[in-house]
Design an enzyme around this catalytic site. Structure first.
Site, PDB file in Angstrom:
ATOM      1  N   GLU A 101      -5.845   8.044  -5.116  1.00 46.26           N
ATOM      2  CA  GLU A 101      -7.130   7.436  -4.726  1.00 46.26           C
ATOM      3  C   GLU A 101      -7.965   8.382  -3.862  1.00 46.26           C
ATOM      4  O   GLU A 101      -7.794   8.423  -2.654  1.00 46.26           O
ATOM      5  CB  GLU A 101      -6.906   6.115  -3.966  1.00 46.26           C
ATOM      6  CG  GLU A 101      -8.221   5.460  -3.537  1.00 46.26           C
ATOM      7  CD  GLU A 101      -8.067   4.125  -2.817  1.00 46.26           C
ATOM      8  OE1 GLU A 101      -9.103   3.490  -2.533  1.00 46.26           O
ATOM      9  OE2 GLU A 101      -6.926   3.719  -2.527  1.00 46.26           O
ATOM     10  N   LYS A 122      -7.359   6.066  -9.023  1.00 48.51           N
ATOM     11  CA  LYS A 122      -8.165   4.986  -8.426  1.00 48.51           C
ATOM     12  C   LYS A 122      -9.407   5.603  -7.773  1.00 48.51           C
ATOM     13  O   LYS A 122      -9.402   5.909  -6.588  1.00 48.51           O
ATOM     14  CB  LYS A 122      -7.347   4.190  -7.398  1.00 48.51           C
ATOM     15  CG  LYS A 122      -8.162   3.073  -6.730  1.00 48.51           C
ATOM     16  CD  LYS A 122      -7.303   2.101  -5.937  1.00 48.51           C
ATOM     17  CE  LYS A 122      -8.194   1.077  -5.223  1.00 48.51           C
ATOM     18  NZ  LYS A 122      -7.450  -0.037  -4.625  1.00 48.51           N
TER      19      LYS A 122
END
Length: 364
Positions: A188, A230
């Site tokens: 992420e 992500k």
């Protein structure tokens, strides 16, 4: 170039790839319920509820007690350490409740952002120390994937080359350690929506950041088929005066991904980044209707954008728990449709679903 010794066996690779594909099966996404104690304080204070361990447990119970309708739209749930070891009112561990629905359990493993010296307020993420041992324990306890968040911000001088490089390397080290322990890493690199930059600037920065991340993952011999990404959607800054359509956001987002994310990656699970519930669903839907070829599953890993209406309905009252759970199921189903480009909109212009969930300088 020296020979790279295989980091993973064929069996390990297959296990990782199978887990990743289960999480992002068609129409499925991720419930991010991994808010730290500090983040939960913010959520609960909004509804006038004290931030105690018991209240956090009761709130998580609202989400986790959703019936089998969520099986078709939730592929994974990200836990916070505390929640992984909590139980529902009947003494059943939350992790068992989720696993019994056939949903994959994940765990947030980073230890938060820390200042990166020599930069203009930029950060890196800590938590690599002892990560291998923690991953081994989490795997034993039933978790099959993990999440690690790095944060970058857009301004005239940022993100700097140093911040991009440092965060890409930290994400790659984390991903490599997870895979050694049979855990699928969700990578992420969040570019915050703070600022007045336009769509084009966000797209440019997103491309540079993702290119650096995948270079680092390659350098660290990370098995891409056993990872998930992500990222932020490509959106204008919150203070940008220009309003863009979901179609424009979708085109910028898919273009940035096509230029940087290898087709070996099974899925991209977008963060909601402070968008309202409806906005996050509309944008995801537009992304899945984008006329460009898309080799990966494009789905959701939402926290606030799956929980805001449920939190508002619950307000810390046991009597509201069932209604709150229904609100969560409704959002999960909507996003399951959006992940397939099949969401037509609820026609709800008002209410909690339309409220902006933006928090400046968001740190979990």
């Amino acid at each position: 170039m020296p020979h790279s010794y295989p980091a993973l066996s064929a069996e390990q690779k297959k296990e990782l790839s199978d887990i990743a594909l289960r999480i992002v099966a068609p129409g499925k996404g991720i419930l991010a319920a991994d808010e730290s104690v500090g983040s939960m304080a913010k959520r609960l204070s909004q509804i006038g509820v004290e931030n105690t361990e018991e209240n956090r447990r009761l709130y998580r119970q609202v989400l986790f007690s959703a019936d089998d309708r969520v099986k078709k739209c939730i592929g994974g749930v990200i836990f916070f350490h505390e929640t992984l070891y909590q139980k529902d009112d009947n003494g059943v561990p939350f992790i068992r409740t989720i696993l019994d629905k056939g949903i994959v359990v994940g765990i947030k493993v980073d230890k938060g952002v820390v200042p990166l010296a020599g930069t203009d307020g930029e950060t890196t993420t800590q938590g690599l120390d002892g990560l291998s041992e923690r991953c081994a324990q989490y795997k034993k306890d039933g978790a099959d994937f993990a999440k690690w968040r790095c944060v970058l911000k857009i301004s005239e001088r940022t993100p700097s080359a140093l911040a991009i490089l440092e965060n890409a390397n930290v994400l790659a080290r984390y991903a490599s350690i997870c895979q050694q322990n049979g855990i699928v890493p969700i990578v992420e690199p969040e570019i915050l929506p703070d600022g007045d930059h336009d769509l084009k600037r966000c797209q440019y920065v997103t491309e540079k950041v993702l290119a650096a991340v995948y270079k680092a993952l390659s350098d660290h011999h990370v098995y891409l088929e056993g990872t998930l990404l992500k990222p932020n959607m490509v959106t204008p800054g919150h203070a940008c005066p220009i309003k863009y359509t979901p179609e424009e956001i979708a085109m910028a987002t898919v273009t940035a991904l096509r230029r940087t994310v290898p087709p070996a990656v099974p899925g991209v699970t977008f963060l909601s980044g402070g968008q309202s519930e409806e906005e996050a669903s509309f944008n995801l839907n537009a992304i899945n209707r984008c006329p460009l070829p898309r080799p990966w599953a494009l789905t959701f890993s939402y926290g606030r954008a799956l929980q805001a209406s449920a939190l508002n309905a619950w307000r810390g009252q046991r009597d509201n728990a069932e209604a709150a759970t229904e609100e969560f199921i409704k959002r999960a189903e909507v996003n399951g449709l959006a992940a397939q480009g099949k969401y037509e909109g609820s026609g709800e212009d008002g209410g909690a679903a339309a409220q902006s969930l933006y928090i400046a300088n968001h740190a979990y």
